[in-house]
Design a protein around this motif. Structure first.
Motif, PDB file in Angstrom:
ATOM      1  N   LYS A 173      53.757  46.889  65.200  1.00 53.34           N
ATOM      2  CA  LYS A 173      54.587  47.362  64.089  1.00 53.34           C
ATOM      3  C   LYS A 173      53.732  47.497  62.824  1.00 53.34           C
ATOM      4  O   LYS A 173      53.898  48.443  62.054  1.00 53.34           O
ATOM      5  N   ALA A 174      52.800  46.573  62.643  1.00 52.69           N
ATOM      6  CA  ALA A 174      51.939  46.608  61.460  1.00 52.69           C
ATOM      7  C   ALA A 174      51.147  47.906  61.379  1.00 52.69           C
ATOM      8  O   ALA A 174      50.918  48.443  60.292  1.00 52.69           O
ATOM      9  N   MET A 175      50.744  48.428  62.525  1.00 57.76           N
ATOM     10  CA  MET A 175      50.004  49.696  62.539  1.00 57.76           C
ATOM     11  C   MET A 175      50.878  50.834  62.027  1.00 57.76           C
ATOM     12  O   MET A 175      50.420  51.676  61.253  1.00 57.76           O
ATOM     13  N   PHE A 176      52.144  50.852  62.440  1.00 57.53           N
ATOM     14  CA  PHE A 176      53.053  51.892  61.972  1.00 57.53           C
ATOM     15  C   PHE A 176      53.370  51.726  60.489  1.00 57.53           C
ATOM     16  O   PHE A 176      53.561  52.701  59.771  1.00 57.53           O
ATOM     17  N   GLU A 177      53.418  50.479  60.026  1.00 59.50           N
ATOM     18  CA  GLU A 177      53.695  50.225  58.610  1.00 59.50           C
ATOM     19  C   GLU A 177      52.519  50.632  57.733  1.00 59.50           C
ATOM     20  O   GLU A 177      52.680  50.870  56.546  1.00 59.50           O
ATOM     21  N   MET A 178      51.312  50.718  58.299  1.00 61.08           N
ATOM     22  CA  MET A 178      50.130  51.116  57.532  1.00 61.08           C
ATOM     23  C   MET A 178      50.085  52.620  57.274  1.00 61.08           C
ATOM     24  O   MET A 178      49.303  53.086  56.446  1.00 61.08           O
ATOM     25  N   MET A 179      50.923  53.372  57.976  1.00 64.84           N
ATOM     26  CA  MET A 179      50.954  54.817  57.760  1.00 64.84           C
ATOM     27  C   MET A 179      51.408  55.101  56.335  1.00 64.84           C
ATOM     28  O   MET A 179      52.212  54.361  55.779  1.00 64.84           O
ATOM     29  N   PRO A 180      50.906  56.167  55.765  1.00 59.75           N
ATOM     30  CA  PRO A 180      51.282  56.467  54.383  1.00 59.75           C
ATOM     31  C   PRO A 180      52.785  56.678  54.234  1.00 59.75           C
ATOM     32  O   PRO A 180      53.440  57.176  55.129  1.00 59.75           O
ATOM     33  N   SER A 181      53.298  56.255  53.113  1.00 51.61           N
ATOM     34  CA  SER A 181      54.733  56.397  52.874  1.00 51.61           C
ATOM     35  C   SER A 181      55.014  57.699  52.129  1.00 51.61           C
ATOM     36  O   SER A 181      55.613  57.702  51.069  1.00 51.61           O
ATOM     37  N   LEU A 182      54.587  58.790  52.712  1.00 53.95           N
ATOM     38  CA  LEU A 182      54.745  60.093  52.081  1.00 53.95           C
ATOM     39  C   LEU A 182      56.044  60.785  52.472  1.00 53.95           C
ATOM     40  O   LEU A 182      56.356  61.834  51.935  1.00 53.95           O
ATOM     41  N   GLY A 183      56.764  60.221  53.413  1.00 52.98           N
ATOM     42  CA  GLY A 183      58.002  60.866  53.855  1.00 52.98           C
ATOM     43  C   GLY A 183      57.776  61.715  55.082  1.00 52.98           C
ATOM     44  O   GLY A 183      58.364  61.502  56.102  1.00 52.98           O
ATOM     45  N   ASP A 184      56.892  62.681  54.987  1.00 52.83           N
ATOM     46  CA  ASP A 184      56.579  63.543  56.127  1.00 52.83           C
ATOM     47  C   ASP A 184      55.073  63.708  56.222  1.00 52.83           C
ATOM     48  O   ASP A 184      54.358  63.659  55.232  1.00 52.83           O
ATOM     49  N   MET A 185      54.599  63.894  57.437  1.00 48.10           N
ATOM     50  CA  MET A 185      53.191  64.160  57.654  1.00 48.10           C
ATOM     51  C   MET A 185      53.097  65.141  58.817  1.00 48.10           C
ATOM     52  O   MET A 185      53.464  64.792  59.943  1.00 48.10           O
ATOM     53  N   GLU A 186      52.674  66.342  58.555  1.00 48.81           N
ATOM     54  CA  GLU A 186      52.571  67.395  59.572  1.00 48.81           C
ATOM     55  C   GLU A 186      53.880  67.554  60.332  1.00 48.81           C
ATOM     56  O   GLU A 186      53.907  67.647  61.549  1.00 48.81           O
ATOM     57  N   GLY A 187      55.001  67.512  59.633  1.00 51.53           N
ATOM     58  CA  GLY A 187      56.295  67.749  60.247  1.00 51.53           C
ATOM     59  C   GLY A 187      56.919  66.553  60.927  1.00 51.53           C
ATOM     60  O   GLY A 187      58.014  66.634  61.443  1.00 51.53           O
ATOM     61  N   VAL A 188      56.235  65.410  60.952  1.00 54.52           N
ATOM     62  CA  VAL A 188      56.779  64.213  61.589  1.00 54.52           C
ATOM     63  C   VAL A 188      57.343  63.299  60.508  1.00 54.52           C
ATOM     64  O   VAL A 188      56.662  62.964  59.543  1.00 54.52           O
ATOM     65  N   LYS A 189      58.588  62.917  60.666  1.00 55.16           N
ATOM     66  CA  LYS A 189      59.254  62.042  59.723  1.00 55.16           C
ATOM     67  C   LYS A 189      58.769  60.602  59.942  1.00 55.16           C
ATOM     68  O   LYS A 189      59.097  59.982  60.938  1.00 55.16           O
ATOM     69  N   LEU A 190      57.949  60.093  59.033  1.00 56.31           N
ATOM     70  CA  LEU A 190      57.341  58.777  59.213  1.00 56.31           C
ATOM     71  C   LEU A 190      58.368  57.652  59.216  1.00 56.31           C
ATOM     72  O   LEU A 190      58.146  56.616  59.844  1.00 56.31           O
ATOM     73  N   SER A 191      59.484  57.836  58.563  1.00 53.79           N
ATOM     74  CA  SER A 191      60.494  56.778  58.541  1.00 53.79           C
ATOM     75  C   SER A 191      60.991  56.464  59.954  1.00 53.79           C
ATOM     76  O   SER A 191      61.312  55.323  60.258  1.00 53.79           O
ATOM     77  N   ASN A 192      61.025  57.459  60.838  1.00 49.33           N
ATOM     78  CA  ASN A 192      61.427  57.217  62.221  1.00 49.33           C
ATOM     79  C   ASN A 192      60.368  56.412  62.969  1.00 49.33           C
ATOM     80  O   ASN A 192      60.687  55.519  63.745  1.00 49.33           O
ATOM     81  N   LEU A 193      59.100  56.730  62.741  1.00 41.79           N
ATOM     82  CA  LEU A 193      58.029  56.014  63.419  1.00 41.79           C
ATOM     83  C   LEU A 193      57.964  54.551  62.983  1.00 41.79           C
ATOM     84  O   LEU A 193      57.588  53.687  63.763  1.00 41.79           O
ATOM     85  N   LYS A 194      58.352  54.282  61.755  1.00 41.19           N
ATOM     86  CA  LYS A 194      58.302  52.907  61.257  1.00 41.19           C
ATOM     87  C   LYS A 194      59.400  52.030  61.856  1.00 41.19           C
ATOM     88  O   LYS A 194      59.402  50.833  61.669  1.00 41.19           O
TER      89      LYS A 194
END
Length: 153
Positions: free
Chosen positions: A41-62
């Motif tokens: 989970k920590a790895m996913f939390e390290m992703m930037p909190s930009l909202g979207d990255m190349e069309g992928v919604k990071l909030s779902n991955l977190k």
């Protein structure tokens, strides 16, 4: 008082079940002839909190708690993994997909808690080789649909 005791026992039971599954993954991950990947989970939390990255919604991955992947082409280890991980699929799991093509057998299962999904597990059985992919988290069906439509195959 009695209700609190029962809830505590259930909570400990669920926690030990998850811990037990992780111990199984760890046991196989340390064996010769087994390829393993664990993403925390920590790895996913390290992703930037930009909202979207190349069309992928990071909030779902977190919402992912962890991903475990084990694979072996060593027949003796594959046979052991097959037996152990197929036994993990219980009546709490719902089969979503089954593909049978020659000697290849792929099954995809989900375990829900109410309307939320706690676990996605895929078993890929190719006779001499066996792979298991487990994704743990707390997703809604809509989260899964959004991730699936954002991933290009």
């Amino acid at each position: 008082m009695k209700a609190k005791y029962i809830l505590a026992v259930i909570g400990l039971g669920i926690g030990s079940l998850c811990f037990g599954q992780q111990k199984l993954f760890d046991r196989f991950a340390g064996q010769d002839g087994v390829s393993s990947v664990y993403i925390s989970k920590a790895m996913f939390e390290m992703m930037p909190s930009l909202g979207d990255m190349e069309g992928v919604k990071l909030s779902n991955l977190k919402k992912i708690e962890g991903i475990n992947i084990l694979s072996s082409e060593r027949e003796s280890v594959s046979n052991e993994m097959r037996k152990v991980f197929k036994a993990l699929i219980t009546d709490r799991h719902e089969e979503l997909l089954r593909i049978r093509d020659g000697s290849e057998d792929i099954t995809f299962h989900v375990r829900k808690n109410g309307s939320n999904i706690e676990e996605l597990i895929m078993l890929i059985d190719r006779g001499k080789s066996f792979t298991v992919i487990q994704i743990l988290g707390n997703f809604s069906l809509q989260d899964i649909q959004e991730i699936a439509t954002q991933v290009e195959l």
